[in-house]
Design a protein around this motif. Structure first.
Motif, PDB file in Angstrom:
ATOM      1  N   THR A 157      -8.666   7.930  -9.398  1.00  0.00           N
ATOM      2  CA  THR A 157      -9.727   7.651  -8.437  1.00  0.00           C
ATOM      3  C   THR A 157      -9.476   8.443  -7.162  1.00  0.00           C
ATOM      4  OG1 THR A 157      -8.448   5.696  -7.935  1.00  0.00           O
ATOM      5  CG2 THR A 157     -10.492   5.369  -9.129  1.00  0.00           C
ATOM      6  N   GLU A 180      -6.851  13.499  -2.876  1.00  0.00           N
ATOM      7  CA  GLU A 180      -5.915  12.992  -1.871  1.00  0.00           C
ATOM      8  C   GLU A 180      -4.561  13.657  -2.076  1.00  0.00           C
ATOM      9  OE1 GLU A 180      -6.689  11.334   0.565  1.00  0.00           O
ATOM     10  OE2 GLU A 180      -8.636  10.518   0.000  1.00  0.00           O
ATOM     11  N   GLY A 181      -3.877  13.900  -0.978  1.00  0.00           N
ATOM     12  CA  GLY A 181      -2.566  14.526  -1.074  1.00  0.00           C
ATOM     13  C   GLY A 181      -2.659  15.952  -1.621  1.00  0.00           C
ATOM     14  N   LEU A 220       3.075  -0.645  -9.296  1.00  0.00           N
ATOM     15  CA  LEU A 220       2.636  -0.979 -10.647  1.00  0.00           C
ATOM     16  C   LEU A 220       3.644  -1.946 -11.255  1.00  0.00           C
ATOM     17  CD1 LEU A 220       1.862   2.638 -11.933  1.00  0.00           C
ATOM     18  CD2 LEU A 220       0.181   0.901 -11.298  1.00  0.00           C
TER      19      LEU A 220
HETATM   20  C1  HEC Z   1      -6.461   4.882  -3.202  1.00  0.00           C
HETATM   21  C2  HEC Z   1      -6.104   6.270  -3.336  1.00  0.00           C
HETATM   22  C3  HEC Z   1      -4.865   6.614  -4.096  1.00  0.00           C
HETATM   23  C4  HEC Z   1      -4.471   6.171  -5.337  1.00  0.00           C
HETATM   24  C5  HEC Z   1      -5.177   5.179  -6.243  1.00  0.00           C
HETATM   25  C6  HEC Z   1      -3.255   6.868  -5.640  1.00  0.00           C
HETATM   26  N1  HEC Z   1      -2.928   7.697  -4.617  1.00  0.00           N
HETATM   27 FE1  HEC Z   1      -1.312   8.903  -4.532  1.00  0.00          FE
HETATM   28  N2  HEC Z   1      -1.841   9.495  -2.641  1.00  0.00           N
HETATM   29  C7  HEC Z   1      -2.947   9.077  -1.967  1.00  0.00           C
HETATM   30  C8  HEC Z   1      -2.929   9.652  -0.631  1.00  0.00           C
HETATM   31  C9  HEC Z   1      -3.992   9.424   0.445  1.00  0.00           C
HETATM   32  C10 HEC Z   1      -1.766  10.439  -0.545  1.00  0.00           C
HETATM   33  C11 HEC Z   1      -1.270  11.257   0.669  1.00  0.00           C
HETATM   34  C12 HEC Z   1      -0.615  10.394   1.671  1.00  0.00           C
HETATM   35  C13 HEC Z   1       0.687   9.861   1.206  1.00  0.00           C
HETATM   36  O1  HEC Z   1       1.561  10.628   0.768  1.00  0.00           O
HETATM   37  O2  HEC Z   1       0.865   8.647   1.268  1.00  0.00           O
HETATM   38  C14 HEC Z   1      -1.091  10.308  -1.816  1.00  0.00           C
HETATM   39  C15 HEC Z   1       0.120  10.897  -2.123  1.00  0.00           C
HETATM   40  C16 HEC Z   1       0.746  10.818  -3.339  1.00  0.00           C
HETATM   41  C17 HEC Z   1       1.993  11.431  -3.647  1.00  0.00           C
HETATM   42  C18 HEC Z   1       2.864  12.178  -2.667  1.00  0.00           C
HETATM   43  C19 HEC Z   1       2.787  13.635  -2.804  1.00  0.00           C
HETATM   44  C20 HEC Z   1       3.827  14.318  -1.939  1.00  0.00           C
HETATM   45  O3  HEC Z   1       3.565  15.459  -1.638  1.00  0.00           O
HETATM   46  O4  HEC Z   1       4.842  13.694  -1.612  1.00  0.00           O
HETATM   47  C21 HEC Z   1       2.268  11.166  -4.960  1.00  0.00           C
HETATM   48  C22 HEC Z   1       3.438  11.630  -5.773  1.00  0.00           C
HETATM   49  C23 HEC Z   1       1.186  10.350  -5.456  1.00  0.00           C
HETATM   50  N3  HEC Z   1       0.274  10.162  -4.454  1.00  0.00           N
HETATM   51  C24 HEC Z   1       1.102   9.864  -6.743  1.00  0.00           C
HETATM   52  C25 HEC Z   1       0.207   8.914  -7.153  1.00  0.00           C
HETATM   53  C26 HEC Z   1       0.248   8.286  -8.442  1.00  0.00           C
HETATM   54  C27 HEC Z   1       1.217   8.614  -9.547  1.00  0.00           C
HETATM   55  C28 HEC Z   1      -0.760   7.386  -8.462  1.00  0.00           C
HETATM   56  C29 HEC Z   1      -1.095   6.424  -9.559  1.00  0.00           C
HETATM   57  C30 HEC Z   1      -0.004   5.670 -10.117  1.00  0.00           C
HETATM   58  C31 HEC Z   1      -1.442   7.458  -7.182  1.00  0.00           C
HETATM   59  N4  HEC Z   1      -0.814   8.396  -6.427  1.00  0.00           N
HETATM   60  C32 HEC Z   1      -2.545   6.691  -6.824  1.00  0.00           C
HETATM   61  C33 HEC Z   1      -3.930   8.252  -2.444  1.00  0.00           C
HETATM   62  C34 HEC Z   1      -3.881   7.575  -3.651  1.00  0.00           C
END
Ligand code: HEC
Length: 480
Positions: free
Chosen positions: A56, A64-65, A101
């Motif tokens: 999503t 995102e990211g 999770l």
């Molecule tokens: C609701 C939105 C959302 C969902 C759902 C989400 N993410 Fe993210 N994710 C983000 C955002 C916004 C960032 C950037 C900000 C941060 O690092 O917190 C991010 C950053 C990351 C990063 C960091 C990347 C870095 O450069 O360090 C990772 C790895 C990641 N997500 C993995 C996942 C995984 C695996 C899942 C599912 C299990 C997931 N995310 C679900 C919004 C989301």
């Protein structure tokens, strides 16, 4: 006054708004609970988790990211780099953001890595659906609106401006614009720009022989179409307060529900989801807002003769069976289809969505074409439709303390964001009236109109009833 106005959240918002009510991305097999099998593969184990909990946000043109998790290669790369495992196990900065999770799911990623990143599993999907198969839908008792609850439709109308908690994140500013589009139908659309849109409707229906209120929520996001249907099953009145609960029209409160509390000009709108029964239902979104610009909803109501207690949709035999049922056991009145190259209408048909966007009364559309210059190439564009002008005749923001005045921002009715690769956007479902159109090139990528951003002199648009108009912005060149 500094406005911590998180429009940066637009695409994120849409992503999560869709999730609010319809959760899981697609019906992948749910990894069978704690029994972790020796063979862990992308296709059987990892992809379903990623689709349910990650894409999503981490998919599409503006993920995102800045990264996507849509293929075997993508997911493997991020596990190999280490940051994926780190973040899914980081209780302080968890991914997904609304909480870790379950441990067995997190372990699957490690086991997948340890096992050498198997792509396609040899194991046949066996009893992975056991949890769903056991699901017995509860009997839903719709509220008979000839007795009580009908006023909810009226209360729902309004331009609701407030703040919200969404999947564990606080968003300081958010707005929903609900207006009548038929005698017994209130509707709001969220235009998410590049990522897609979704619309929510509240309408009078015959649900299994009862005249009641139903809700429909959903749309298209990153090539995944999904909508969910709800039935009013609870009404409670307190002093100065009215409470309404609408539950999944198949799985009831065991799967997902929304609750709306109205008091004075205030609305509290919460939703709870279980990801189709994968987890216990939990709070997913909590929006608190006040109604503004009441004249908009009043005009729409007058134009269509709202409110009346007429059955808009006949679901006397319940909802149709979604396409995915048969492949997966049914838990929810949700209609889902995934496909990158189909149009929203094709997807809606494939999903067997009983209320498609082309089946609701037509309003107007507005196409906006933006001429980019070297200055704005490669920048995201925000396209704002508002009650009042955000810029002056020279094209400068009307500000207070350096930022766009908050009372002007509160007049925003629609606020899609389009990717750096797009120059055109169509508002698909606009009420007629006068709008101010402001295109903003988000130069500093902070997600809100701020010093440094590029915009243009004030532009007024008159949208005639049932029209399709086109506006070209050729003067996007004023730096703030
Ligand atoms: C609701 C939105 C959302 C969902 C759902 C989400 N993410 Fe993210 N994710 C983000 C955002 C916004 C960032 C950037 C900000 C941060 O690092 O917190 C991010 C950053 C990351 C990063 C960091 C990347 C870095 O450069 O360090 C990772 C790895 C990641 N997500 C993995 C996942 C995984 C695996 C899942 C599912 C299990 C997931 N995310 C679900 C919004 C989301």
């Amino acid at each position: 006054m500094f406005l911590s106005w998180q429009m940066t959240m637009c695409s994120f918002l849409l992503a999560t708004l869709v999730v609010i009510l319809s959760s899981a991305t697609c019906f992948g097999q749910s990894p069978a609970k704690p029994a972790i099998r020796d063979e862990v593969s992308y296709s059987n184990d990892i992809r379903p988790i990623v689709n349910n909990f990650c894409t999503t946000c981490h998919a599409g043109d503006d993920p995102e990211g800045e990264f996507v998790l849509t293929s075997y290669k993508d997911v493997r790369k991020h596990v190999e780099k280490g940051e994926l495992l780190q973040r899914i196990n980081d209780a302080k900065k968890p991914m997904p953001q609304n909480g870790l999770l379950p441990p067995y799911m997190r372990r699957l990623f490690q086991l997948w890595a340890d096992g050498g990143y198997l792509n396609v599993g040899t194991r046949k999907a066996g009893n992975e659906n056991a949890k769903y198969e056991k699901f017995k839908p509860p009997v839903i008792a719709p509220v008979d609106i000839d007795r009580q609850g009908f006023e909810m439709l009226e209360y729902m109308q309004g331009h609701w401006v407030g703040s919200m908690m969404l999947m564990g994140q606080n968003i300081d500013w958010m707005a929903f614009d609900y207006r009548a589009i038929a005698p017994s139908h209130v509707h709001g659309i969220f235009e998410g720009g590049t990522i897609g849109n979704l619309f929510t409707s509240f309408f009078v229906a015959n649900f299994k022989g009862k005249k009641t209120i139903m809700a429909r929520n959903g749309g298209l996001l990153n090539g995944i179409y999904r909508t969910s249907y709800f039935v009013l099953d609870q009404v409670k009145y307190k002093r100065n307060e009215a409470y309404y609960r609408l539950v999944d029209a198949y799985g009831g409160k065991d799967i997902m529900w929304m609750e709306l509390t109205f008091s004075g000009d205030k609305l509290q709108f919460n939703s709870y989801t279980s990801r189709f029964g994968l987890t216990e239902p939990k709070l997913h979104m909590a929006f608190t807002g006040r109604s503004r610009h009441r004249e908009l909803a009043a005009a729409a109501a007058k134009a269509v003769g709202f409110p009346q207690r007429v059955v808009e949709r006949d679901f006397s035999k319940g909802l149709p069976t979604p396409t995915w049922v048969g492949k997966y056991p049914q838990t929810s009145a949700s209609f889902i289809w995934e496909g990158k190259n189909e149009s929203v209408l094709e997807l809606a048909q494939l999903a067997k969505d009983p209320i498609r966007i082309d089946q609701i009364p037509h309003l107007s559309s507005l196409k906006v074409t933006v001429q980019r210059t070297e200055l704005t190439t490669g920048k995201k564009l925000h396209i704002y439709l508002s009650r009042r002008a955000l810029t002056d005749n020279r094209g400068k923001f009307i500000t207070q303390g350096g930022y766009v005045r908050s009372d002007l921002l509160d007049g925003l009715l629609s606020f899609p964001e389009i990717s750096s690769k797009q120059n055109e956007y169509s508002f698909t479902y606009l009420h007629p009236g006068k709008y101010f159109l402001t295109v903003v090139a988000d130069m500093d990528a902070d997600g809100y109109p701020s010093p440094g951003d590029i915009t243009h002199p004030v532009t007024e648009v008159l949208v005639a009833p049932k029209s399709n108009s086109h506006v070209k912005i050729t003067d996007l060149n004023v730096r703030n």
